[in-house]
Design a protein around this motif. Structure first.
Motif, PDB file in Angstrom:
ATOM      1  N   ASP A 222       0.877  -1.136   0.045  1.00 54.89           N
ATOM      2  CA  ASP A 222      -0.141  -0.200   0.209  1.00 54.89           C
ATOM      3  C   ASP A 222       0.946   1.059   0.162  1.00 54.89           C
ATOM      4  O   ASP A 222       0.214   2.308  -0.778  1.00 54.89           O
ATOM      5  N   ARG A 337      12.257  14.781 -11.275  1.00 55.92           N
ATOM      6  CA  ARG A 337      11.285  15.020 -10.713  1.00 55.92           C
ATOM      7  C   ARG A 337      12.670  13.617  -9.789  1.00 55.92           C
ATOM      8  O   ARG A 337      12.807  13.063 -10.396  1.00 55.92           O
ATOM      9  N   ARG A 339      12.372  10.256  -6.884  1.00 60.97           N
ATOM     10  CA  ARG A 339      12.226   9.593  -6.546  1.00 60.97           C
ATOM     11  C   ARG A 339      12.701   8.825  -5.712  1.00 60.97           C
ATOM     12  O   ARG A 339      13.888   7.682  -6.125  1.00 60.97           O
TER      13      ARG A 339
ATOM     14  N   LEU C  67       3.060   1.947  -6.515  1.00 58.88           N
ATOM     15  CA  LEU C  67       2.744   3.438  -7.516  1.00 58.88           C
ATOM     16  C   LEU C  67       4.312   4.106  -7.730  1.00 58.88           C
ATOM     17  O   LEU C  67       4.361   4.418  -5.811  1.00 58.88           O
ATOM     18  N   ILE C  68       4.908   4.357  -8.322  1.00 58.34           N
ATOM     19  CA  ILE C  68       7.000   5.247  -7.828  1.00 58.34           C
ATOM     20  C   ILE C  68       6.382   6.313  -7.841  1.00 58.34           C
ATOM     21  O   ILE C  68       6.853   6.675  -6.287  1.00 58.34           O
ATOM     22  N   THR C  69       5.984   7.298  -8.288  1.00 67.15           N
ATOM     23  CA  THR C  69       6.059   8.858  -7.381  1.00 67.15           C
ATOM     24  C   THR C  69       5.063   9.334  -8.656  1.00 67.15           C
ATOM     25  O   THR C  69       4.592   9.210  -9.275  1.00 67.15           O
ATOM     26  N   ILE C  70       4.087  10.391  -8.200  1.00 66.67           N
ATOM     27  CA  ILE C  70       2.889  10.998  -8.424  1.00 66.67           C
ATOM     28  C   ILE C  70       4.100  12.060  -8.812  1.00 66.67           C
ATOM     29  O   ILE C  70       4.224  13.155  -8.216  1.00 66.67           O
ATOM     30  N   SER C  71       4.167  12.760  -9.878  1.00 65.68           N
ATOM     31  CA  SER C  71       4.663  14.270 -10.522  1.00 65.68           C
ATOM     32  C   SER C  71       4.039  14.991 -11.138  1.00 65.68           C
ATOM     33  O   SER C  71       2.840  14.813 -11.463  1.00 65.68           O
ATOM     34  N   GLY C  72       4.142  16.187 -10.662  1.00 65.68           N
ATOM     35  CA  GLY C  72       3.372  17.790 -11.534  1.00 65.68           C
ATOM     36  C   GLY C  72       4.451  18.213 -11.927  1.00 65.68           C
ATOM     37  O   GLY C  72       5.798  18.500 -12.595  1.00 65.68           O
ATOM     38  N   VAL C  82       2.156  13.500 -13.519  1.00 65.88           N
ATOM     39  CA  VAL C  82       2.056  12.156 -13.726  1.00 65.88           C
ATOM     40  C   VAL C  82       2.936  11.051 -13.148  1.00 65.88           C
ATOM     41  O   VAL C  82       2.947  11.524 -12.234  1.00 65.88           O
ATOM     42  N   HIS C  84       3.423   7.198 -12.041  1.00 63.91           N
ATOM     43  CA  HIS C  84       4.580   6.221 -12.578  1.00 63.91           C
ATOM     44  C   HIS C  84       3.758   4.910 -11.473  1.00 63.91           C
ATOM     45  O   HIS C  84       4.418   4.881 -10.979  1.00 63.91           O
ATOM     46  N   LYS C  97      -0.511  10.304 -17.206  1.00 65.16           N
ATOM     47  CA  LYS C  97      -0.437  11.810 -17.694  1.00 65.16           C
ATOM     48  C   LYS C  97      -2.111  12.307 -17.602  1.00 65.16           C
ATOM     49  O   LYS C  97      -3.046  11.930 -18.045  1.00 65.16           O
ATOM     50  N   SER C 122       0.134   5.410  -0.646  1.00 64.49           N
ATOM     51  CA  SER C 122       1.457   5.753  -1.336  1.00 64.49           C
ATOM     52  C   SER C 122       1.144   7.207  -1.159  1.00 64.49           C
ATOM     53  O   SER C 122       1.728   7.551  -1.754  1.00 64.49           O
ATOM     54  N   TRP C 125       0.971  11.439   0.603  1.00 71.53           N
ATOM     55  CA  TRP C 125       2.563  12.090   0.378  1.00 71.53           C
ATOM     56  C   TRP C 125       2.724  12.856  -0.904  1.00 71.53           C
ATOM     57  O   TRP C 125       3.048  13.795  -0.972  1.00 71.53           O
ATOM     58  N   HIS C 126       2.814  11.353  -1.822  1.00 75.01           N
ATOM     59  CA  HIS C 126       3.224  13.128  -3.243  1.00 75.01           C
ATOM     60  C   HIS C 126       1.685  13.383  -3.887  1.00 75.01           C
ATOM     61  O   HIS C 126       2.633  14.484  -3.872  1.00 75.01           O
ATOM     62  N   ARG C 128       0.380  15.755  -1.519  1.00 76.98           N
ATOM     63  CA  ARG C 128       1.348  16.588  -0.927  1.00 76.98           C
ATOM     64  C   ARG C 128       2.234  17.410  -1.756  1.00 76.98           C
ATOM     65  O   ARG C 128       2.109  18.708  -1.736  1.00 76.98           O
ATOM     66  N   GLU C 129       2.796  16.517  -1.891  1.00 73.05           N
ATOM     67  CA  GLU C 129       4.857  17.284  -2.004  1.00 73.05           C
ATOM     68  C   GLU C 129       3.867  18.424  -3.600  1.00 73.05           C
ATOM     69  O   GLU C 129       4.744  19.107  -3.390  1.00 73.05           O
TER      70      GLU C 129
END
Lengths: 377, 457, 178
Positions: A222, A337, A339, C67-72, C82, C84, C97, C122, C125-126, C128-129
């Motif tokens: 999760d 960006r 990770r 969920l690797i990351t969420i980027s703006g 975005v 990943h 996207k 997960s 926080w991404h 929020r960031e």
């Protein structure tokens, strides 16, 4: 009278709010934890981040590629090789550069060396978190210094290496350097035995770590936990095996930590075993390393990366460290960006801490191996 | 070959130098107040100054302790830092003075000159009282020990109490109040948790501590520390750590064999019930040794040393009850902690390790070495005879006491350099579920086995 | 410093890939973009994001559960979120996207994208960031606060039109210490 007595029996207890950090001996830098405590038991945790925010991503899009390369070692200062490596992989893939084999071997060697130094520092600080304040924690630093001496010889720096460059590595080490490295590798397993003799079966250490901070597999998934923490919870994720990069497919090694309970002791053991695996990997690299170039294209201050975008990752000591790069073909990244494994692994902390006593906060927080610069960037 | 032999050599050199300085100074002060000055006054004024001389003699032990405690604490801090540096392949303090030997003096001066801060919202009166209350028991509580460790020297005789160990234990339980006061009055949550922890810990660990000492008192048949120390005279087999005197008969037996007379009679005198007595002695030896270990463990918890230093656990509670203290108040806390360590080591020495007794029994020492003649010769010298500068009974006893006490201190440092810290609930479980039942079992066993053996003659 | 950075040019449409087909089977339309380093890249509409991500995460054959990351990203004409997505069990990767066109964003308001943090911790926080640094408001997020910058920070630093605040340590301040 009766009611007065009743009042005394039904003692009203309040929850206490404690601000642990940002200035606290055991928060590994400047993490702030807002704790709601009932007696000594944690009821609610809120991590407050950002005390070490240095706008690394903002700097990424306001510096040239060449300038930014020197900065990114500071993202995760304990494994600077991996941050450089992730950026180099992203830029090379976008640019279509082919890295010379010797450079790939050197990258794996320095990367695994850096993994060892990172785990050694973790070992020392973790024992300090557990209260072994003055004795054993300094032993790992002895070996770490030796590795730092080796790094200093090739990169000129002990922690912020800037050694892995886009297209290859900075400098070809002298033959004596390899001799020194293999001499270190010969004596290092004995040193690990020494740590294990003191720590692994120590009854107090077992009491403090066995069955504490159990990270269940579903929770780990999760929260996107990666690295040794995820592997100890029974999730077989190791980028070196799953999506092999560099020369890892040619090397025989195990990724450590499958199918365990996922408590803090397992995470300790996983890191100890990972150090032993790193020794194996470096030995194989030293045996196989070919002669040849070390960089595809000599860099200059105005270097450019072709237009394109992509995400590239490496398996850092803490998990999957990746960067999402958008290039427009100019001398600056359009968007950079990060990770960071620490950022994602830290987000699972509230799940682990609720219900634990105060003393376990540090045992659990230390065991997920978080580097605050890596969290806050 | 020790890898850092040079550092070990430096440590021993440092210890010997510091110890000679400490005890030289203390004895010089004691002698000049308690012996030299009265002699001078009496020579000048005769009978008229008897009262003044008595007062001077009575004050001597207090002055001795007040001189001794600060310089001893400085030495112990220094030796702790140096020893830990050796254990952890570091250098340790090496800047102030030769080989860094004056480091702790500089630290003490620094602490005394620092600003003394009382935090906002703190209860200023309690905040000031706490360090004093923490330090005071370690001074007045250790007074009877002074008589025991000096082998009942004339100057320190008056400190002895018929219920010495009871008094020592009673005063040793007082600092807890001070810790709770410090934790509560600091207006800091970490301090509060530290203070509460220390209260819980001290209450639980006092029980096995007292039981382990009661075992010894039971064997000795007295609460008088001087008597307990003197009973153990006559070699290592007489010491309380080995069966609380259950092996005294064996000691007599060997003495009789060496001197060649009445070996059977010696055994029969000490073990009157034959086989039953021997079994009892065999039970007593491990039991009393266990209570020695119990005492060391629970004393470690009493004085908040690692692995039981939960009230001031750095990684959890910043610094626990003394988080908000600075300057001289913090110095007093620090001083009291090391003094407590010293006091605990002294109690162990007196109660278990034979006080000032030589481990080699006199029947070997007197027969095969020229020590008795040397001591007899020493008695004739003017230093002893006229000036009373050296007391042969006390001199060697003090030497052994120093050796034993500082070995125990070193042992505590070694433990500090090795073990991680317990968690509070594990600490409580360990205390209530392991140590207290164990100490009760030992107590009962000793009660029964004691009747079958005649200990200490 | 020599050249001005320009946003990348838009590309021509492409046929749907593995994940695009899977989504269209379940009635979710997506637009395919050129692959980024071998990973399939699709564009989703805002309203489809929730259901698409639930499908991709929970279906047994796709199983994109990492969920690797969420980027703006602040592009020329839109602000993108975005995502990943990787898988713990196999090598699949997908880049999603979600675009908020700049023309559609009301004046003085932040672009909005639906939050997935409610069912995927997960992402918390991404998101929020991303809100903090790029200024995308994730609607339905349980705790939409700044995470890295101080709570009273002005603006969103990774926007291209972000003005660096003037303070005593800043080059742009005439009274700077530097």
């Amino acid at each position: 009278m009766a009611t007065e007595f009743q009042d005394r029996v039904d003692l009203k207890t309040d929850e206490m709010i404690i601000n642990m950090g940002p200035q606290h001996p055991a928060t590994h830098g400047v993490l702030r934890l807002l704790l709601n405590l009932d007696g000594e038991t944690v009821k609610h945790v809120e991590p407050v981040l950002g005390h070490l925010h240095r706008a690394q991503e903002w700097q990424g899009q306001n510096r040239t590629w060449f300038q930014y390369q020197a900065l990114i070692d500071r993202v995760d200062y304990l494994s600077g090789m991996f941050t450089s490596w992730a950026m180099a992989r992203a830029c090379e893939s976008i640019d279509g550069m082919v890295v010379p084999p010797r450079a790939e071997y050197l990258r794996v060697i320095v990367g695994e060396m850096n993994r060892i130094t990172s785990h050694l520092l973790w070992l020392g600080t973790y024992l300090i978190d557990l209260g072994a304040m003055f004795g054993f924690p300094f032993y790992p630093f002895r070996e770490r210094e030796k590795l730092f001496d080796l790094f200093e010889e090739i990169a000129g720096q002990r922690m912020m290496y800037n050694y892995i460059r886009i297209g290859g590595v900075l400098r070809d080490p002298k033959p004596q350097w390899f001799d020194k490295l293999s001499k270190f590798l010969d004596e290092f397993p004995d040193r690990i035995d020494e740590y294990e003799a003191i720590v692994t079966e120590n009854p107090i250490f077992l009491n403090r770590t066995k069955g504490i901070g159990i990270l269940k597999q579903s929770v780990a998934k999760d929260y996107a936990v990666t690295g040794p923490c995820a592997r100890c919870s029974g999730i077989p994720i190791d980028l070196r095996k799953d999506k092999p990069y560099s020369i890892y497919p040619e090397i025989e090694f195990e990724s450590i930590g499958y199918n365990k309970d996922g408590d803090t002791w397992d995470r300790y053991m996983a890191r100890i075993l990972e150090m032993r695996e790193s020794i194996k990997i470096i030995r194989q690299c030293l045996a196989k390393i070919p002669e040849g170039d070390i960089i595809a294209k000599k860099q200059a201050a105005g270097m450019r990366v072709k237009a394109g975008e992509g995400f590239a990752a490496v398996e850092s000591p803490r998990g999957i460290l990746g960067c999402y790069v958008i290039s427009t073909g100019t001398d600056k990244p359009y968007r950079f960006r990060w990770r960071n494994p620490s950022f994602c692994n830290l987000s699972v902390l509230p799940e682990l801490l609720v219900g634990a006593p105060i003393a376990d906060i540090m045992a659990i927080f230390g065991s997920i191996d978080v580097i605050l610069p890596d969290v806050d960037r | 070959m020790i890898p850092n032999g040079a550092e070990v050599f430096k440590l021993s050199r440092l210890s010997i130098a510091w110890l000679s300085i400490i005890f030289g100074i203390v004895w010089a002060v004691c002698w000049s107040i308690g012996v030299g000055l009265p002699m001078l006054l009496e020579g000048q004024f005769g009978e008229r100054v008897t009262l003044i001389n008595e007062i001077l003699k009575a004050v001597t032990p207090i002055v001795a302790i007040l001189v001794f405690i600060p310089i001893n604490a400085m030495f112990m801090v220094l030796i702790e830092r140096r020893a830990l540096a050796i254990f952890t392949v570091r250098k340790g303090p090496n800047r102030v003075g030769p080989d860094g030997n004056l480091q702790t003096m500089a630290d003490a001066v620094k602490l005394l000159l620092k600003e003394d801060i009382t935090p906002t919202g703190a209860d200023a009166f309690m905040f000031t009282l706490a360090p004093i209350l923490f330090f005071a028991p370690s001074i007045f509580g250790s007074l009877p020990l002074l008589a025991a460790v000096t082998n009942n020297h004339d100057l320190f005789k008056i400190l002895n109490l018929p219920t010495g160990i009871f008094y020592i234990l009673a005063s040793a339980s007082l600092p807890v109040v001070a810790l709770v006061m410090a934790g509560w009055s600091s207006n800091n949550k970490y301090s509060l948790v530290g203070g509460l922890r220390s209260a819980a810990q001290a209450i639980s660990y006092e029980i096995p501590l007292v039981f382990s000492l009661i075992t010894v008192c039971l064997m000795a048949g007295t609460l008088d520390v001087v008597k307990i120390a003197q009973q153990q005279a006559g070699g290592i087999l007489n010491w309380n750590i080995l069966g609380g005197g259950a092996l005294a008969g064996l000691n007599q037996f060997f003495a009789a064999i060496i001197s060649g007379q009445g070996a059977d009679k010696a055994l029969a005198a000490f073990y009157p019930y034959g086989g039953l007595s021997y079994v009892a002695a065999l039970v007593l030896v491990p039991c009393v040794f266990m209570s020695f270990c119990l005492y060391l463990t629970s004393a470690c918890a009493e004085i908040n040393r690692i692995p039981f230093d939960l009230p001031e656990a750095e990684s959890e509670l910043v610094s626990g009850y003394n988080t908000e203290y600075s300057g001289i108040k913090f110095a007093i806390f620090f001083l009291a902690e090391f003094t407590n360590l010293f006091v605990v080591a002294s109690i162990t020495t007196v109660m278990f390790l034979g006080g000032g007794d030589n481990p080699i029994p006199p029947y070997l020492l007197d027969k095969f070495t020229p020590f008795p003649q040397m001591i007899a010769a020493l008695r004739e010298t003017p230093l002893v005879k006229d000036l009373h500068l050296i007391n042969p009974e006390t001199l060697f006893a003090t030497f052994w006491v120093i050796a034993k006490v500082y070995s125990l201190v070193f042992f505590a440092i070694l433990i500090r350099g090795t073990l991680p810290r317990f968690r509070i609930d594990q600490l409580m479980n360990f205390g209530w579920k392991r140590l207290i039942p164990l100490s009760l079992i030992i107590f009962v066993l000793v009660v029964f086995a004691r009747g079958f053996v005649i200990s200490h003659g | 410093m020599s050249t001005e950075t320009k946003p990348p040019e838009p590309q021509a449409p492409l046929p749907a890939g593995q994940y695009g087909q899977f989504l269209s089977e379940h009635g979710i339309n997506s637009e395919r973009l050129p692959d980024s380093l071998g990973a399939e890249t699709i564009v989703l509409a805002k309203q489809d994001l929730d259901s698409a991500i639930k499908l991709l995460r929970n279906s047994s054959e796709i199983n994109l559960d990492l969920l690797i990351t969420i980027s703006g990203v602040d592009m020329a004409d839109s602000i993108d979120a975005v995502y990943h997505l990787w898988s713990y069990s196999h090598k699949g990767e997908l880049v999603i996207k979600v675009r908020a066109l700049k023309t559609e964003i009301p004046q003085d308001q932040l672009p909005t994208v639906p939050s997935i943090a409610r069912f995927w911790p997960s992402a918390n926080w991404h998101e929020r960031e991303t809100y903090d640094l790029v200024g995308i408001r994730f609607t339905g997020h349980p705790y939409m606060r700044r995470i890295l910058n101080p709570w009273d920070w002005d603006g969103h630093p990774l926007r291209r039109d972000y003005k660096q605040p003037v303070d005593c340590l800043n080059d742009k301040n005439p009274h700077s210490f530097r």
